[in-house]
Write a protein that holds these residues in place. Structure first.
Motif, PDB file in Angstrom:
ATOM      1  N   ASP A  32       0.857  -1.189   0.000  1.00 45.66           N
ATOM      2  CA  ASP A  32       0.000   0.000   0.000  1.00 45.66           C
ATOM      3  C   ASP A  32       0.890   1.236   0.000  1.00 45.66           C
ATOM      4  O   ASP A  32       1.553   1.544   0.982  1.00 45.66           O
ATOM      5  N   ARG A  33       0.928   1.940  -1.135  1.00 45.81           N
ATOM      6  CA  ARG A  33       1.745   3.150  -1.250  1.00 45.81           C
ATOM      7  C   ARG A  33       0.883   4.414  -1.218  1.00 45.81           C
ATOM      8  O   ARG A  33       1.312   5.475  -1.655  1.00 45.81           O
ATOM      9  N   SER A  34      -0.329   4.273  -0.706  1.00 48.16           N
ATOM     10  CA  SER A  34      -1.245   5.418  -0.654  1.00 48.16           C
ATOM     11  C   SER A  34      -0.695   6.481   0.288  1.00 48.16           C
ATOM     12  O   SER A  34      -0.010   6.180   1.275  1.00 48.16           O
ATOM     13  N   GLN A  35      -1.021   7.717  -0.029  1.00 56.61           N
ATOM     14  CA  GLN A  35      -0.650   8.830   0.847  1.00 56.61           C
ATOM     15  C   GLN A  35      -1.605   8.871   2.036  1.00 56.61           C
ATOM     16  O   GLN A  35      -2.754   8.429   1.927  1.00 56.61           O
ATOM     17  N   PRO A  36      -1.165   9.412   3.177  1.00 63.21           N
ATOM     18  CA  PRO A  36      -2.085   9.522   4.318  1.00 63.21           C
ATOM     19  C   PRO A  36      -3.217  10.500   4.000  1.00 63.21           C
ATOM     20  O   PRO A  36      -3.050  11.430   3.200  1.00 63.21           O
ATOM     21  N   ALA A  37      -4.362  10.271   4.628  1.00 68.73           N
ATOM     22  CA  ALA A  37      -5.510  11.155   4.427  1.00 68.73           C
ATOM     23  C   ALA A  37      -5.205  12.539   4.983  1.00 68.73           C
ATOM     24  O   ALA A  37      -4.525  12.681   6.004  1.00 68.73           O
ATOM     25  N   MET A  38      -5.681  13.564   4.282  1.00 71.75           N
ATOM     26  CA  MET A  38      -5.441  14.944   4.706  1.00 71.75           C
ATOM     27  C   MET A  38      -6.755  15.596   5.106  1.00 71.75           C
ATOM     28  O   MET A  38      -7.773  15.396   4.445  1.00 71.75           O
TER      29      MET A  38
END
Length: 197
Positions: A32-38
């Motif tokens: 999982d290379r998703s960015q953290p939620a902002m």
């Protein structure tokens, strides 16, 4: 002889697909290379969620093609949709005369704002296509990619919203809000008089 060789090759290929597809001898992992939620924005809420209803509906939607037999074109779908609807009271709309304290400071006149219904919240894990009958052309189109189910979710939201309006949800929310506000004010030492609109 040739047929036997072809059959053997087919069996070997099938076995290879099974072995490599099931056992993955070279291993594998999901990364999982998703960015953290902002956090994009914050807004203040003045809503009291006073009641919630759980609803379920079975949609029976048929798409016919004029002058074409159903065996060739057309589609009929039974879609089971489950969701919840919240009933809330917005204290931000509480009028200036919604809480009126008597001159002696002992009694409060309370006017409870009318409850409203939230947009239905569909439970995707409990909403599904129960059965589907398609014509030959629709079957061929389905091979090109998964069918779009968005129309079923939109239709289900409308049905759930209508069911919530016809239910006792708004009345329950109004009663619960009245009980909550009355109890809170009485705990502060006030006598409470509830007035209508």
């Amino acid at each position: 002889m040739r047929g036997t060789v072809v059959a053997a090759v087919v069996i070997l290929l099938g076995a290879a697909v099974f072995v490599f597809g099931q056992f993955r001898p070279f291993g594998g992992e999901s990364i999982d290379r998703s960015q953290p939620a902002m956090l994009k924005s914050v807004r203040d809420l003045s809503q009291y969620h006073a009641a919630a209803g759980e609803f379920q509906v079975v949609l029976d939607i048929e798409d016919d093609v004029k002058w074409v037999p159903a065996a060739l074109a057309g589609e009929r779908t039974l879609f089971v949709a489950a969701g919840s609807v919240n009933a809330f009271v917005d204290f931000g709309t509480l009028a200036d005369d919604g809480l009126v304290v008597s001159p002696d400071g002992k009694t409060v006149e309370l006017r409870v704002p009318k409850p409203q219904l939230d947009k239905p919240n569909l439970h995707h894990d409990r909403s599904y296509v129960f059965s589907q009958e398609r014509g030959l052309i629709n079957d061929l189109q389905a091979l090109a990619g998964p069918p779009d189910q968005q129309k079923f979710y939109v239709a289900a939201e409308g049905k759930l919203a209508e069911a919530a309006k016809q239910s006792e949800l708004l009345k329950r929310a109004e009663d619960n809000t009245r009980v909550m506000l009355t109890g809170m004010l009485q705990a502060l030492g006030f006598q409470v008089k509830v007035v209508g609109d």
